[in-house]
Design a protein around this motif. Structure first.
Motif, mmCIF file in Angstrom:
data_model
loop_
_atom_site.group_PDB
_atom_site.id
_atom_site.type_symbol
_atom_site.label_atom_id
_atom_site.label_comp_id
_atom_site.label_asym_id
_atom_site.label_seq_id
_atom_site.Cartn_x
_atom_site.Cartn_y
_atom_site.Cartn_z
ATOM 1 N N GLY A 289 -93.066 -3.475 8.538
ATOM 2 C CA GLY A 289 -91.644 -3.679 8.792
ATOM 3 C C GLY A 289 -90.760 -3.775 7.578
ATOM 4 N N SER A 290 -91.299 -3.481 6.405
ATOM 5 C CA SER A 290 -90.501 -3.598 5.185
ATOM 6 C C SER A 290 -90.097 -2.204 4.702
ATOM 7 C CB SER A 290 -91.302 -4.326 4.105
ATOM 8 O OG SER A 290 -90.520 -4.473 2.934
ATOM 9 N N ARG A 291 -88.949 -1.716 5.200
ATOM 10 C CA ARG A 291 -88.483 -0.375 4.829
ATOM 11 C C ARG A 291 -88.079 -0.303 3.362
ATOM 12 N NH1 ARG A 291 -83.737 1.955 8.430
ATOM 13 N NH2 ARG A 291 -85.398 1.704 9.973
ATOM 14 N N ASP A 292 -87.399 -1.339 2.875
ATOM 15 C CA ASP A 292 -86.945 -1.327 1.482
ATOM 16 C C ASP A 292 -88.128 -1.320 0.515
ATOM 17 O OD1 ASP A 292 -84.364 -1.338 2.371
ATOM 18 O OD2 ASP A 292 -84.115 -3.522 2.195
ATOM 19 N N GLU A 293 -89.155 -2.113 0.830
ATOM 20 C CA GLU A 293 -90.336 -2.146 -0.040
ATOM 21 C C GLU A 293 -91.072 -0.811 -0.016
ATOM 22 O OE1 GLU A 293 -93.009 -5.356 0.473
ATOM 23 O OE2 GLU A 293 -91.448 -6.893 0.448
ATOM 24 N N ALA A 294 -91.111 -0.178 1.165
ATOM 25 C CA ALA A 294 -91.763 1.126 1.274
ATOM 26 C C ALA A 294 -91.025 2.171 0.437
ATOM 27 C CB ALA A 294 -91.833 1.560 2.732
ATOM 28 N N LEU A 295 -89.698 2.148 0.495
ATOM 29 C CA LEU A 295 -88.900 3.094 -0.291
ATOM 30 C C LEU A 295 -89.080 2.841 -1.781
ATOM 31 C CD1 LEU A 295 -86.831 5.372 -0.375
ATOM 32 C CD2 LEU A 295 -85.020 3.646 -0.167
ATOM 33 N N LYS A 296 -89.134 1.585 -2.156
ATOM 34 C CA LYS A 296 -89.343 1.247 -3.565
ATOM 35 C C LYS A 296 -90.722 1.717 -4.027
ATOM 36 C CE LYS A 296 -89.404 -2.724 -6.711
ATOM 37 N NZ LYS A 296 -89.266 -4.205 -6.815
ATOM 38 N N TYR A 297 -91.711 1.547 -3.162
ATOM 39 C CA TYR A 297 -93.072 1.981 -3.511
ATOM 40 C C TYR A 297 -93.114 3.499 -3.672
ATOM 41 C CZ TYR A 297 -98.168 2.338 -3.384
ATOM 42 O OH TYR A 297 -99.472 2.604 -3.709
ATOM 43 N N ALA A 298 -92.430 4.227 -2.798
ATOM 44 C CA ALA A 298 -92.409 5.691 -2.865
ATOM 45 C C ALA A 298 -91.767 6.164 -4.170
ATOM 46 C CB ALA A 298 -91.667 6.256 -1.670
ATOM 47 N N ARG A 299 -90.660 5.532 -4.554
ATOM 48 C CA ARG A 299 -89.983 5.928 -5.793
ATOM 49 C C ARG A 299 -90.862 5.686 -7.016
ATOM 50 N NH1 ARG A 299 -84.071 3.238 -4.330
ATOM 51 N NH2 ARG A 299 -83.256 5.012 -3.113
ATOM 52 N N THR A 300 -91.702 4.677 -6.951
ATOM 53 C CA THR A 300 -92.544 4.335 -8.103
ATOM 54 C C THR A 300 -93.811 5.189 -8.167
ATOM 55 O OG1 THR A 300 -91.739 2.052 -7.995
ATOM 56 C CG2 THR A 300 -93.753 2.464 -9.282
ATOM 57 N N HIS A 301 -94.461 5.380 -7.003
ATOM 58 C CA HIS A 301 -95.807 5.960 -7.013
ATOM 59 C C HIS A 301 -95.892 7.383 -6.450
ATOM 60 C CE1 HIS A 301 -97.514 2.092 -8.211
ATOM 61 N NE2 HIS A 301 -96.781 1.514 -7.271
ATOM 62 N N LEU A 302 -94.950 7.799 -5.616
ATOM 63 C CA LEU A 302 -95.040 9.127 -5.011
ATOM 64 C C LEU A 302 -94.251 10.189 -5.762
ATOM 65 C CD1 LEU A 302 -94.809 8.242 -1.195
ATOM 66 C CD2 LEU A 302 -96.839 8.719 -2.554
ATOM 67 N N VAL A 303 -93.251 9.759 -6.521
ATOM 68 C CA VAL A 303 -92.419 10.726 -7.249
ATOM 69 C C VAL A 303 -93.241 11.614 -8.192
ATOM 70 C CG1 VAL A 303 -90.610 10.931 -9.015
ATOM 71 C CG2 VAL A 303 -90.264 9.436 -7.044
ATOM 72 N N PRO A 304 -94.237 11.088 -8.924
ATOM 73 C CA PRO A 304 -95.009 11.962 -9.820
ATOM 74 C C PRO A 304 -95.731 13.107 -9.112
ATOM 75 C CG PRO A 304 -95.374 9.651 -10.374
ATOM 76 C CD PRO A 304 -94.609 9.673 -9.088
ATOM 77 N N PHE A 305 -95.936 12.970 -7.796
ATOM 78 C CA PHE A 305 -96.635 14.027 -7.053
ATOM 79 C C PHE A 305 -95.665 14.970 -6.329
ATOM 80 C CE2 PHE A 305 -99.377 10.286 -7.188
ATOM 81 C CZ PHE A 305 -100.560 10.816 -7.673
ATOM 82 N N ALA A 306 -94.365 14.723 -6.430
ATOM 83 C CA ALA A 306 -93.387 15.442 -5.613
ATOM 84 C C ALA A 306 -93.331 16.935 -5.915
ATOM 85 C CB ALA A 306 -92.001 14.827 -5.804
ATOM 86 N N SER A 307 -93.506 17.321 -7.175
ATOM 87 C CA SER A 307 -93.357 18.731 -7.534
ATOM 88 C C SER A 307 -94.423 19.617 -6.885
ATOM 89 C CB SER A 307 -93.396 18.885 -9.055
ATOM 90 O OG SER A 307 -94.638 18.387 -9.555
ATOM 91 N N LEU A 308 -95.623 19.073 -6.689
ATOM 92 C CA LEU A 308 -96.723 19.870 -6.135
ATOM 93 C C LEU A 308 -96.989 19.588 -4.657
ATOM 94 C CD1 LEU A 308 -99.303 19.615 -9.093
ATOM 95 C CD2 LEU A 308 -97.761 21.511 -8.551
ATOM 96 N N HIS A 309 -96.465 18.486 -4.151
ATOM 97 C CA HIS A 309 -96.778 18.099 -2.770
ATOM 98 C C HIS A 309 -95.492 17.686 -2.046
ATOM 99 C CE1 HIS A 309 -101.076 18.138 -3.744
ATOM 100 N NE2 HIS A 309 -100.714 17.577 -4.896
#
Length: 386
Positions: free
Chosen positions: A203-223
């Motif tokens: 139920g923590s949307r803000d924490e999920a978005l923060k986690y995505a910006r920190t850990h998923l961004v490095p994979f964005a170009s290929l995935h």
């Protein structure tokens, strides 16, 4: 090895045993009921001078009813069926398995230290560390400690994943980021995806978005496509299980990821994902009946199979034990090797290099394909790599 017939015979024994037990209980209940009824009748009788005669009549009636039930005949029938099924099963076991398997393997000198290391490795990779420690201590091997430490780390990660704790797995994946990429594995991204969904489902949307910006961004170009789906999950934060992305919540993702982590962990250690000892024993178990039969036939012909370079019969084992493609030349009927590799002819048919040299008279003339009217020359043939 086909175990269907053994399994069917065993199931028949279980079925007959259950039937015999049920019938025995039914007969016992009938006898108990008749005896209890007779006792009740005698207790209700008066103790006058005719009591003894009345008791005799009750006992005579009980005897007649028991004779009518014929309990022994009923029990003997079921017991006979059980004995027949059990006898057939035992005969099938004796036929399928030989108590003496020493004649089915070669006389090979084993290094005790190597065998001990393989066994210790098996115990540690299966997670039975206490048993592995006892074995290493008893055999006096000193090089088993590092195996224990390696697999202890793996099992601690897997145990954490069982309680939905991905932090140890993420730390390990980050530490081995470059090696995982060299193996073509996206384990680290999958772990971050799973962690993102886990945060979102709490139920923590803000924490999920923060986690995505920190850990998923490095994979964005290929995935990009995978991350776009995860971002769309933010719109369904409170009801992800009712969204088009509900499959992200499936427990199968955890199971598959645990399997992939095990595979990659062992790969980075230079180990196979399955225990070599377990694979060898399982494959040997499947091939053993054929080898035992071969030794019997060869002994009757007074020939020694251990002196042969190649077995005269194929050993049929499951595809899960076939790790390398094997080509057998249809002309020479011999297995290919580095010196005699498979060669592809222009027509698409494949024979061994020695066959081509034989057909072309050592590359001195064109030759006809053994399987079609096409002609070729040796220089047109290309080596195949499986």
């Amino acid at each position: 090895m086909e175990l269907d017939s053994l399994r069917e015979a065993f199931d028949r024994v279980i079925e007959k045993r259950a039937s015999s037990s049920a019938k025995a209980q039914e007969v016992i209940d009938q006898i108990v009921s008749e005896v209890e009824q007779a006792i009740t009748k005698m207790q209700m009788m008066n103790t006058d001078s005719m009591g003894s005669a009345d008791h005799s009549s009750v006992l005579a009636e009980l005897k007649a009813k028991l004779n009518e039930l014929a309990p022994l005949n009923q029990l003997e029938g079921c017991q006979k069926e059980l004995n027949v099924a059990l006898s057939k099963y035992l005969k099938l076991l004796e036929k399928s398995f030989s108590p003496d398997i020493s004649k089915a393997y070669r006389n090979v000198d084993f290094e005790a230290s190597t065998i001990n290391s393989i066994i210790a490795n098996h115990f540690y990779r299966q997670g039975v560390f206490d048993l592995g420690d006892s074995f290493v201590r008893e055999c006096g091997e000193s090089d088993g400690a590092h195996l224990k430490l390696q697999f202890q780390e793996m099992y601690s990660i897997l145990e954490a994943m069982q309680v939905r704790n991905l932090q140890p797995a993420l730390s390990w994946a980050a530490k081995n980021h470059d090696q995982l990429l060299q193996n073509g594995s996206m384990l680290e991204l999958k772990l971050h995806q799973l962690q993102f969904v886990e945060i979102l489902t709490k139920g923590s949307r803000d924490e999920a978005l923060k986690y995505a910006r920190t850990h998923l961004v490095p994979f964005a170009s290929l995935h990009k496509a995978e991350i776009q789906k995860l971002m769309a999950c933010l719109l369904w934060a409170d009801r992800l299980d009712q969204s088009p992305y509900a499959e992200f919540m499936s427990s199968t993702h955890w199971e598959k990821l645990a399997e992939e982590l095990t595979h990659q962990f062992c790969s980075l250690l230079g180990q196979s994902s399955e225990s070599p000892l377990g694979v060898a024993v399982s494959a040997g178990f499947q091939g053993l009946p054929t080898l035992l039969k071969l030794t019997t036939v060869m002994a009757a012909k007074k020939q020694e199979w251990q002196a042969m370079k190649q077995l005269p019969v194929p050993i049929d084992i499951g595809p899960e034990f076939q790790y390398h493609s094997v080509f057998v030349c249809p002309v020479l009927r011999e297995q290919s090797s580095d010196e005699n590799p498979p060669m592809l002819m222009p027509c698409g048919h494949v024979v061994s290099k020695q066959s081509i040299m034989k057909l072309s008279k050592s590359s001195s003339r064109p030759f006809k394909c053994p399987y079609c009217p096409s002609e070729a020359v040796a220089s047109q043939c290309k080596q195949l790599h499986f």
